[in-house]
Enzyme design. Structure first.
Site, PDB file in Angstrom:
ATOM      1  N   ALA A  15       0.771  -1.408   0.065  1.00  0.00           N
ATOM      2  CA  ALA A  15      -0.142   0.104  -0.032  1.00  0.00           C
ATOM      3  C   ALA A  15       0.982   1.049  -0.059  1.00  0.00           C
ATOM      4  CB  ALA A  15      -0.809   0.037   1.235  1.00  0.00           C
ATOM      5  N   GLY A  24       6.411  -0.421  -3.596  1.00  0.00           N
ATOM      6  CA  GLY A  24       6.432  -1.694  -4.214  1.00  0.00           C
ATOM      7  C   GLY A  24       7.996  -1.828  -4.370  1.00  0.00           C
ATOM      8  N   ARG A  25       8.479  -2.858  -4.749  1.00  0.00           N
ATOM      9  CA  ARG A  25       9.829  -3.380  -5.146  1.00  0.00           C
ATOM     10  C   ARG A  25      10.070  -4.483  -6.038  1.00  0.00           C
ATOM     11  NH1 ARG A  25      10.910  -5.572   0.065  1.00  0.00           N
ATOM     12  NH2 ARG A  25       9.238  -7.421   0.408  1.00  0.00           N
ATOM     13  N   ALA A  37      -5.070  -7.283  -1.383  1.00  0.00           N
ATOM     14  CA  ALA A  37      -6.184  -7.966  -1.631  1.00  0.00           C
ATOM     15  C   ALA A  37      -7.467  -7.166  -1.910  1.00  0.00           C
ATOM     16  CB  ALA A  37      -6.615  -9.226  -0.583  1.00  0.00           C
ATOM     17  N   HIS A  81      -2.120 -12.640  -3.361  1.00  0.00           N
ATOM     18  CA  HIS A  81      -2.496 -11.880  -2.460  1.00  0.00           C
ATOM     19  C   HIS A  81      -1.044 -11.846  -1.404  1.00  0.00           C
ATOM     20  CE1 HIS A  81      -4.905 -11.740   1.789  1.00  0.00           C
ATOM     21  NE2 HIS A  81      -4.273 -10.559   1.316  1.00  0.00           N
ATOM     22  N   ASP A  82      -0.719 -10.669  -1.191  1.00  0.00           N
ATOM     23  CA  ASP A  82       0.633 -10.687  -0.395  1.00  0.00           C
ATOM     24  C   ASP A  82       0.795 -11.423   0.788  1.00  0.00           C
ATOM     25  OD1 ASP A  82      -0.906  -8.771   0.881  1.00  0.00           O
ATOM     26  OD2 ASP A  82       0.246  -7.064   0.354  1.00  0.00           O
ATOM     27  N   ASN A  86      -7.757 -10.473  10.805  1.00  0.00           N
ATOM     28  CA  ASN A  86      -7.104  -9.440  10.512  1.00  0.00           C
ATOM     29  C   ASN A  86      -7.181  -8.485  11.530  1.00  0.00           C
ATOM     30  OD1 ASN A  86      -6.911  -9.101   7.306  1.00  0.00           O
ATOM     31  ND2 ASN A  86      -8.690 -10.211   7.616  1.00  0.00           N
ATOM     32  N   GLY A 101       7.670  -7.422   7.318  1.00  0.00           N
ATOM     33  CA  GLY A 101       8.215  -6.447   7.963  1.00  0.00           C
ATOM     34  C   GLY A 101       8.422  -6.279   9.505  1.00  0.00           C
TER      35      GLY A 101
END
Length: 472
Positions: free
Chosen positions: A13, A16-17, A81, A238-239, A298, A404
């Site tokens: 969000a 990005g990489r 997602a 989906h990450d 979540n 992370g």
């Protein structure tokens, strides 16, 4: 022998990489090639994603691979997602890619439940109610912009859309499709009866394919623009599904937290638990690699500390903020999963207000604010661990943190303390690693998920935070 490189484009969000990976002496080696910013923008009265800019960034990172002479054998893209684009009969985008934090879905729960009761919806899908799930977003389109659904010939989730732009082929990847709340957990396919019930056009839902599926090769136009050709292989798009694939455990029953902007805490089940008691605990059954269900909750996650840092201490590093928090004695708590923290105008003010309303000490400094958030998160993790143990009947020996948040040492210490379990933290690059793992299995370099997880455990440092209650 030529090195076989794999490219993971991992878009979150806020950034990005492009990560390249290869196997060396049986271990996964990572190399960051390119990084770019991301974020929601305001457009036409909504919070939206600039998908055109994101796709340009995807191509820029691919060009970097060619520039350094490391051409990927295959590549795959993962993102968050629930969000999607609609395409017309000419494959042109209809409207904007509205973001999940937009308020268009605010009253859509009631609208959906006019067609199917909430209990029945959970029993059919096993997916936790989040008002931003695709099912509610589509209802918002139907109610507010009905012409868009009438014109639409395709709905593609964000990574599916990017894969389509690369290959010209349209499919829906399984793990992300399940977050729409429109997939049957038994058939692992679209619940067409539910889709008809809600009045969504069947034609927009494409065939679901599993992670590891070879979508095809780059179109001639894309080859000319980036300077090479390669396979496009679906990772868990989906990450969180990619991150969970990278949980480095051989235990049959593992408790994990995929820790980032969101904290996704759960375990893996072979069959979805769509029971009423599971629904009452707000658990979800999202699809995972190899048809394993990610039975999880979540939790708001590091979004709160990210927001407070941006507002109150933009020049401080997270390590510095953690160090300050660890010295504070304030013990105020907030409910980190309260909807008030989803997208407040000011997170700092919202945390203070929540403490004031609860009659607790109001944090004033960045250290106190961080301490309240970290302690509240750790306490919520511990509560969730207890819930999952009761629901599954399993006593989990440890908590595995990937993503992370594995770097948030103070939070990990607090989690071990509140949960009374040892915490194993790492790998931090779990999403990219899971993306690679799916590609490497598809290429035959890793045998299966078990072998991939064993390889990941050998390849990356895992930090252990010991619980004071630990008796081992």
């Amino acid at each position: 022998m030529n090195t076989k490189y794999y490219l993971a484009v991992d878009i979150g969000a806020s950034s990005g990489r492009h990560m390249l990976s290869h196997l060396e002496n049986g271990k996964i080696v990572l190399e960051e090639i390119y990084r770019f910013p991301n974020g929601m923008i305001e457009k036409n009265g909504h919070k939206v994603w600039d998908v055109d800019q994101l796709f340009q960034e995807i191509l820029t990172g691919m060009k970097k691979c060619a520039m350094v002479g490391k051409i990927p054998y295959s590549m795959g893209i993962d993102t968050w997602a629930v969000d999607f684009v609609l395409l017309d009969e000419n494959d042109e985008r209809i409207g904007d890619a509205v973001a999940y934090r937009d308020r268009r879905t605010e009253d859509m729960g009631r609208k959906v439940y006019e067609f199917i009761p909430e209990d029945d919806l959970y029993g059919r899908t096993g997916i936790q109610k989040q008002i931003f799930n695709t099912i509610y977003q589509l209802m918002a389109v139907k109610e507010q912009q009905p012409g868009q659904l009438e014109w639409a010939k395709s709905m593609l989730m964000i990574p599916d859309y990017f894969h389509f732009l690369l290959t010209g082929k349209k499919v829906q990847e399984y793990t992300n499709a399940t977050t729409t709340q429109l997939v049957n957990p038994v058939t692992k396919d679209w619940d067409i009866e539910l889709i008809d019930m809600l009045g969504y056009p069947r034609r927009i839902f494409h065939k679901i394919q599993n992670p590891g599926y070879e979508l095809g090769r780059l179109t001639e136009d894309i080859q000319n623009r980036v300077g090479f050709d390669c396979k496009v292989v679906l990772p868990p798009t989906h990450d969180t599904a990619s991150a969970v694939m990278a949980v480095p455990t051989q235990e049959e029953h593992a408790l994990y937290i995929s820790s980032g902007t969101w904290s996704l805490m759960g375990t893996e089940l072979k069959e979805a638990d769509c029971s009423k008691v599971s629904m009452q605990h707000n658990m979800t059954n999202e699809g995972g690699y190899d048809y394993r269900f990610r039975y999880l909750k979540n939790i708001m996650g590091l979004w709160m500390i990210q927001s407070v840092k941006k507002e109150s201490a933009p020049d401080m590093g997270f390590g510095e903020i953690c160090a300050l928090a660890s010295k504070e004695t304030i013990r105020s708590f907030v409910d980190v999963n309260d909807a008030r923290f989803l997208a407040p105008e000011n997170m700092t003010a919202e945390v203070k207000s929540a403490c004031e309303e609860a009659g607790e000490q109001i944090p004033q400094t960045i250290g106190e604010l961080a301490a309240v958030i970290y302690h509240s998160l750790a306490k919520y993790y511990a509560k969730t661990a207890e819930e999952i143990e009761k629901l599954t009947g399993i006593d989990y020996s440890r908590i595995q943190i990937v993503g992370g948040g594995a770097n948030a040492h103070y939070l990990n210490e607090l989690t071990a303390e509140y949960a009374g379990k040892n915490v194993y933290a790492g790998p931090t690059e779990a999403t990219a690693v899971g993306n690679f793992a799916a590609q490497m299995i598809a290429a035959g370099e890793l045998k299966d998920l078990k072998a991939a997880r064993a390889c990941i455990a050998e390849s990356f440092e895992i930090n252990i935070f010991t619980s004071n209650q630990d008796t081992e």
